[in-house]
Design an enzyme around this catalytic site. Sequence first.
Site, PDB file in Angstrom:
ATOM      1  N   GLY B  26      -9.822   5.195 -15.254  1.00 35.47           N
ATOM      2  CA  GLY B  26      -9.236   4.690 -14.013  1.00 35.47           C
ATOM      3  C   GLY B  26      -9.196   5.954 -13.211  1.00 35.47           C
ATOM      4  CB  THR B  27     -11.459   7.698 -12.243  1.00 39.95           C
ATOM      5  OG1 THR B  27     -11.726   9.037 -11.966  1.00 39.95           O
ATOM      6  CG2 THR B  27     -12.588   6.869 -11.683  1.00 39.95           C
TER       7      THR B  27
END
Lengths: 233, 241
Positions: B26-27
């Site tokens: 998740g970035t």
Amino acid sequence: MDGKYGGYHTNTLNPTCTGTSVIAVVYDEGVAVMSDTVVSYGKSARYKNVTRQYKVNDRVIVAFSGDHADFHTLQNIIERQVSKWAVVGQKLNPSALYAFLTSLMYQSRCKMNPFWNTLIIAGWEDNEDGGKPFLGHITQKGVAFEAKHTATGIASHLLTQVIEDETRDKTALNRAKAESILRRAVELAIYHDCLADNEFEIGVVGKTEKASVHTQKPIIGDWSIAETNCQYE
Amino acid sequence: MDMMGEDMRKAIPALGFYPQQEISTGTTLIAMEYDGGVVIGTDSRTSAGSFISSRTTNKITPITDNLSVLRSGSAADTQAIADIVKYYIETYSLLENEPVTVYRSSQIFRQFLYQYRDSLSASVIIAGWDSKLGGQLYAIPIGGFTTRQRSTASGSGSTYVLGYLDKAWRPNLTKDECIEIVKTAVGLAVFRDGSSGGVCRIGVINEQGTTLTLYRPDKPGFPTVTLPEAHNTYATHVKNQ
């Protein structure tokens, strides 16, 4: 869903705006409680600079993790209850508030209408022997226990051993040492908890210290391992 | 979307079955084209649920000296695809005795990401330079659609900065202007997104190759966001001090 007539709130089965861990440590003449000041909406840091500790009176602080809306209702209930007790001349000891909240949390759970919170009650217990520190932990289900140090949320999995190492079999902690343990815990929390923030508060209550919650300088941490970290091969 | 996986994720305490939450990056991935190359920026957090399993991940994976892939989505999926595509590109460039263009590289990524779209959770940005078309960015979100972009963002943190990037972009940006915008965007995303955090990695890819810079929060130069002062949380008569 349906709020019961005369009831405080409707069924909270899905927390929305949440707070992450609270960590608390008892020291020789009091208790120190750490919580960060971010409100998470799922994985988004939605609101900042929001406190998760509530000073009930000079001798008791309540801190929470879990749903913010549920705790704000709890804060209203506690305030109301404290003034009811004040009418009969009762100034609250932490153990009395702890017992009241345990029953409240358990009863709500039994009605399938829980407060989606884990509560930490920290305070200075007045007794004939001059008093002693009090630290209680109440879960969403109404499970309650007292301890010399405790944590809620992801910190209860990650950080209890770290705090245990610092406190077990050592000479009695003083306030400064207790706060430094909490700061170390904040550093580890920001390394390993997605929902943790480096802006945090420490609440202190003790024999000579009236309960009070103060914002601390944000902790950045040590990122030197990023220099040597390579590709995944 | 595949719903079968939803049920398989539930814990069965009676059997002692506790499924692990998927490891995902998740970035925040940001990339911008400038005349002569591309500027790329990422955060460094890999999470499993709300646990950070790696706080100094490198999400910029070099494929060649002039091509990198920015990875988001399932960490395992993107690492596997990047390894396979790197192998293909190396083999082609050896066989043909010339570098593979960025466009062709993005099409090789697309081939895998589209064919296996139902089994993968991968969203990538291909960033590179070649002598034919200069600096290029190809965004390949989930599903395998491939599109060339001048400025793009990907990952969970991207949603917080799309407005900022829209406002900041204008034609003929210089390399340094792009670096400032990309760095600020990563800082803004990290401020709000729980799945993004750690250090900020900035890369510049041009004819000379790839230059990577690290910005640590505990050193100057890290993109910071000023926090407004607090108001009271509870009613004004409630004092916490």
